[in-house]
Design a protein around this motif. Structure first.
Motif, PDB file in Angstrom:
ATOM      1  N   PHE A 185      -6.264  -1.971  -3.670  1.00 44.55           N
ATOM      2  CA  PHE A 185      -7.050  -1.629  -2.485  1.00 44.55           C
ATOM      3  C   PHE A 185      -6.553  -2.450  -1.308  1.00 44.55           C
ATOM      4  O   PHE A 185      -6.371  -3.656  -1.406  1.00 44.55           O
ATOM      5  CB  PHE A 185      -8.535  -1.931  -2.723  1.00 44.55           C
ATOM      6  N   LEU A 186      -6.347  -1.771  -0.187  1.00 46.77           N
ATOM      7  CA  LEU A 186      -5.974  -2.474   1.034  1.00 46.77           C
ATOM      8  C   LEU A 186      -7.096  -2.323   2.054  1.00 46.77           C
ATOM      9  O   LEU A 186      -7.455  -1.203   2.432  1.00 46.77           O
ATOM     10  CB  LEU A 186      -4.673  -1.891   1.610  1.00 46.77           C
ATOM     11  N   GLU A 243       3.233   6.734  -5.649  1.00 46.67           N
ATOM     12  CA  GLU A 243       2.751   7.214  -4.355  1.00 46.67           C
ATOM     13  C   GLU A 243       1.561   6.359  -3.921  1.00 46.67           C
ATOM     14  O   GLU A 243       0.862   5.785  -4.770  1.00 46.67           O
ATOM     15  CB  GLU A 243       2.265   8.666  -4.475  1.00 46.67           C
ATOM     16  N   THR A 244       1.307   6.346  -2.630  1.00 47.91           N
ATOM     17  CA  THR A 244       0.183   5.577  -2.092  1.00 47.91           C
ATOM     18  C   THR A 244      -1.117   5.848  -2.854  1.00 47.91           C
ATOM     19  O   THR A 244      -1.825   4.922  -3.253  1.00 47.91           O
ATOM     20  CB  THR A 244      -0.009   5.929  -0.599  1.00 47.91           C
ATOM     21  N   GLU A 245      -1.424   7.144  -3.067  1.00 52.73           N
ATOM     22  CA  GLU A 245      -2.699   7.465  -3.718  1.00 52.73           C
ATOM     23  C   GLU A 245      -2.729   6.981  -5.162  1.00 52.73           C
ATOM     24  O   GLU A 245      -3.773   6.572  -5.661  1.00 52.73           O
ATOM     25  CB  GLU A 245      -3.020   8.961  -3.629  1.00 52.73           C
ATOM     26  N   ALA A 285       0.824  -1.217   0.000  1.00 50.82           N
ATOM     27  CA  ALA A 285       0.000   0.000   0.000  1.00 50.82           C
ATOM     28  C   ALA A 285       0.859   1.268   0.000  1.00 50.82           C
ATOM     29  O   ALA A 285       0.363   2.352  -0.296  1.00 50.82           O
ATOM     30  CB  ALA A 285      -0.928   0.002   1.209  1.00 50.82           C
ATOM     31  N   ILE A 318      -9.751   9.642  -8.357  1.00 46.81           N
ATOM     32  CA  ILE A 318      -9.379   8.455  -9.136  1.00 46.81           C
ATOM     33  C   ILE A 318      -9.825   8.643 -10.584  1.00 46.81           C
ATOM     34  O   ILE A 318      -9.072   8.386 -11.524  1.00 46.81           O
ATOM     35  CB  ILE A 318     -10.023   7.176  -8.536  1.00 46.81           C
ATOM     36  N   ALA A 336      -3.582   3.368  -5.351  1.00 47.58           N
ATOM     37  CA  ALA A 336      -5.041   3.198  -5.243  1.00 47.58           C
ATOM     38  C   ALA A 336      -5.713   3.540  -6.564  1.00 47.58           C
ATOM     39  O   ALA A 336      -6.636   2.862  -7.004  1.00 47.58           O
ATOM     40  CB  ALA A 336      -5.587   4.073  -4.124  1.00 47.58           C
ATOM     41  N   ARG A 337      -5.217   4.595  -7.215  1.00 44.86           N
ATOM     42  CA  ARG A 337      -5.819   5.036  -8.478  1.00 44.86           C
ATOM     43  C   ARG A 337      -5.576   4.032  -9.598  1.00 44.86           C
ATOM     44  O   ARG A 337      -6.345   3.957 -10.555  1.00 44.86           O
ATOM     45  CB  ARG A 337      -5.265   6.417  -8.855  1.00 44.86           C
TER      46      ARG A 337
END
Lengths: 251, 422
Positions: free
Chosen positions: A81-82, A71-73, A48, A106, A76-77
């Motif tokens: 997903f964690l 980067e973390t975000e 993550a 996103i 996700a994008r």
């Protein structure tokens, strides 16, 4: 979809992951089991993008991209997903408010239009029903005052809202009673498709009665030391982890 | 041999100012003057000014230039109709031409009768900025809401400073009669002004059973200073709310003094300060419970970024006879940078023995775990921080009933901090 090669990670100079390899393909469900301290949650955190960990060696490719470079975000994008083992309480930030921010950021990242308020609320209704999450909880502050089971259901609700390619469930079963476990597992199963994949990290075999894995891996001392079909989980449940330890130590 | 000369900075500062032309009684002016003659700007050795240095203000050489800059945009649009009054550098330059409803009197102090001026309370000028405000007062509004009058439209008093080294002293008097109801918005901007100082004093009387709400938006820019006094007397069964929102200013000091003088009063003081750059904002509040059976609630929240400094000193005094008092005070702060500072001091003095009082103060940083959690859902770091700061400050903003005021604050936050609101 996910390829981890020889991953080494440490925290505060202590090496936790010591050359981990894992390959997850679309449509698959993988379970990662292992004793306490084996590095299960570290693996979830590293994937993550938690900055406390230092990656000293190895690579992680996610859908053709170098995951560790993102980067973390952005992870996700890209569709990672964690589901957190310990979901964070965020007083004052409403679930739906932050999810709309997340979905729109996103979408922007992917070059898509922002979601309309109407479509968003319809999505909230649909997805909260999936995990039997009271729609009142959806509008409340993130996890604030939620019971343990509600927090975990909220994780799966968020997962349903974000429709990830790869979901990592970090000990999502821990602390759940059997009803909550069934609800959470049902949610995960309904979200399964040939296009996405799930990695279930767990300490107990029980969850795997509900979410049936294609492959079970044993994580021990920072490495995957054994992989097998779903029956391996039953064997671990019955015999514990000691035989794995002696097998590893015997080389 | 050298001679040590003690330089009185106040004397130098005052030598550039012009004595008020408002017809305050001689006694009041003499009091103020004799106090000013024997005092100087306080140093940080004085408890009340421990965390706020006044050398930026005492170092101003007030300009004598009385011409008003005509290029300045005078208006501040709240997005609704109001009775609007605009002061530029302490001069009333625009008055609402709408017919005021019956029961509402609004006059510039210059046009007030001796009797009206004499009705202004707090003529105790033993505080530097109060005395300066009286002795050098250029203008201000006399607002009288008569008994049973409900003022349906908000009264908006806008203050602009322009130019350089301009110092202004404005005094307002808001007198709410028995069972009246009134909403007032005070806005303060400094636009392109440099090294200017406003000393604005608002005397307030909330009469029996009256309801008064004041929203104060301090939108000063860097390089400008202000000292604001709100001195309030609240009588039985009245309800008074003052919301102070401060978004900038190199040195801003708010002194709020609320004296609860009748039973069954509700007094609410709320404040939010969101600071960046080198802003310095000091909120001093004093609530005095003098009689039994009253409630006071105080909530101040601050967010400090960059090298900004916040000061909060909130004092509640429950006098001996003020039994059954409920007094709650809370101050919470978030520091967004290592160089940001908050000095907070909640004080409670209780001389009665049957009361419910609480006070508390917290200072912290944003929860990094929460930021990570939000980012792991695809929210950018900047948005995650904004969501958390917004959530933190929202408690205070939701006390503001006027949606137009909240919208103005949101607009300012998006301009100043780049926030977006969806």
């Amino acid at each position: 979809m996910l390829t981890i090669k020889n991953l080494h990670a440490s925290i505060n100079g202590k090496e936790i992951l010591k050359g981990l390899n894992l390959e997850v393909k679309a449509g698959e469900v993988h379970a990662i089991m292992g004793p306490n301290g084996a590095g299960k949650s570290t693996l979830a955190s590293v994937l993550a993008g938690k900055e406390d960990y230092e990656i000293t060696e190895g690579s992680v490719t996610f859908d053709g991209k170098d995951l560790l470079d993102l980067e973390t975000e952005d992870r996700a994008r890209e569709g990672l997903f964690l589901a957190f083992q310990y979901p964070v309480e965020i007083p004052g930030v409403s679930n739906v408010n932050f999810l709309r921010t997340a979905i729109n950021e996103i979408r922007e990242y992917r070059g898509e239009e922002a979601i309309s308020a109407k479509d968003f609320m319809a999505l909230v209704r649909e997805k909260s029903a999936l995990v039997e999450l009271d729609s009142k909880l959806a509008t409340r502050s993130v996890n604030e005052g939620f019971s343990g089971g509600e927090k975990k259901r909220n994780e799966i609700f968020q997962m349903a809202m974000l429709e990830p390619k790869l979901a990592i469930l970090d000990e999502t079963d821990s602390g759940l009673d059997i009803d909550a476990l069934r609800i959470v597992a049902n949610g995960v199963n309904k979200l399964k498709s040939p296009k996405n994949a799930t990695v279930v990290i767990t300490h107990y075999q029980r969850l795997l009665d509900y979410i049936v894995p294609d492959v079970v891996h044993v994580l021990y001392d920072g490495k995957i030391v054994k992989s097998g079909p779903k029956e391996l989980a039953l064997e671990l449940e019955e015999k514990g982890y000691d035989w794995i330890k002696s097998e590893v130590e015997a080389g | 041999m050298s001679t040590l000369l003690s330089v009185n900075k106040l004397e130098t500062f005052r030598s550039h100012l012009n004595k008020t032309k408002i017809g305050f009684s001689n006694g009041i002016l003499e009091n103020a003057e004799s106090f000013l003659n024997q005092t100087d700007f306080p140093t940080t050795k004085v408890e009340d000014w421990k965390y706020t240095r006044l050398n930026k203000i005492s170092g101003i050489q007030p300009s004598n230039d009385t011409t008003l800059d005509t290029d300045v945009i005078l208006d501040y649009d709240l997005g609704k109709e109001t009775f609007k009054f605009i002061f530029q550098n302490g001069v009333l330059c625009s008055s609402s031409d709408a017919n005021l409803p019956e029961g509402l009197t609004i006059l510039p102090l210059e046009d007030c009768t001796q009797e009206q001026l004499a009705s202004i309370p707090y003529q105790d000028n033993n505080e530097l900025f109060v005395a300066l405000n009286t002795f050098y007062c250029s203008s201000g509004l006399y607002i009288e809401v008569k008994k049973n009058t409900v003022v349906n439209k908000t009264i908006h008093i806008h203050h602009i400073v322009s130019g350089e080294n301009m110092v202004n002293h404005v005094k307002h008097f808001i007198n709410c009669g028995t069972s009246s109801n009134c909403n007032i918005i005070l806005t303060f901007i400094s636009g392109e002004a440099k090294n200017c100082m406003s000393n604005v004093l608002t005397n307030v009387v909330v009469g029996e059973n009256a309801k008064l709400n004041i929203d104060k938006l301090q939108l000063e820019n860097d390089g400008n200073y202000g000292v604001f006094n709100e001195l309030t007397e609240i009588y039985a069964n009245a309800n008074f709310t003052l919301n102070t929102i401060t978004l900038g200013g190199t040195l801003i000091r708010n002194n709020v003094h609320a004296e609860i003088k009748g039973q069954n009063v509700e007094c609410n003081l709320n404040g939010a300060y969101l600071l960046k750059g080198s802003a310095h904002v000091d909120n001093h509040t004093l609530i005095e419970h003098q009689v039994p059976n009253c409630n006071s609630n105080e909530l101040y929240k601050g967010v400090m970024d960059d090298k900004s400094t916040g000061v909060f000193n909130g004092k509640v005094i429950v006098h001996k006879d003020a039994q059954k008092t409920n007094a709650f005070q809370s101050n919470a702060n978030v520091l967004l940078s290592k160089d940001a500072t908050i000095n907070t001091k909640p004080e409670l003095e209780i001389y009665a023995d049957d009361v419910k009082c609480s006070h508390g103060s917290t200072t912290g940083q944003l929860d990094e775990n929460a930021i990570f959690y939000l980012r792991a859902r695809g929210v950018s770091e900047a948005s995650a921080r904004q969501l958390l700061v917004q959530a933190f400050i929202e408690d205070v903003l939701e006390k503001i009933e006027d949606e137009n005021v909240v919208n103005c604050i949101h607009n300012e936050l998006s301009e100043r901090l780049g926030w977006s609101f969806n």
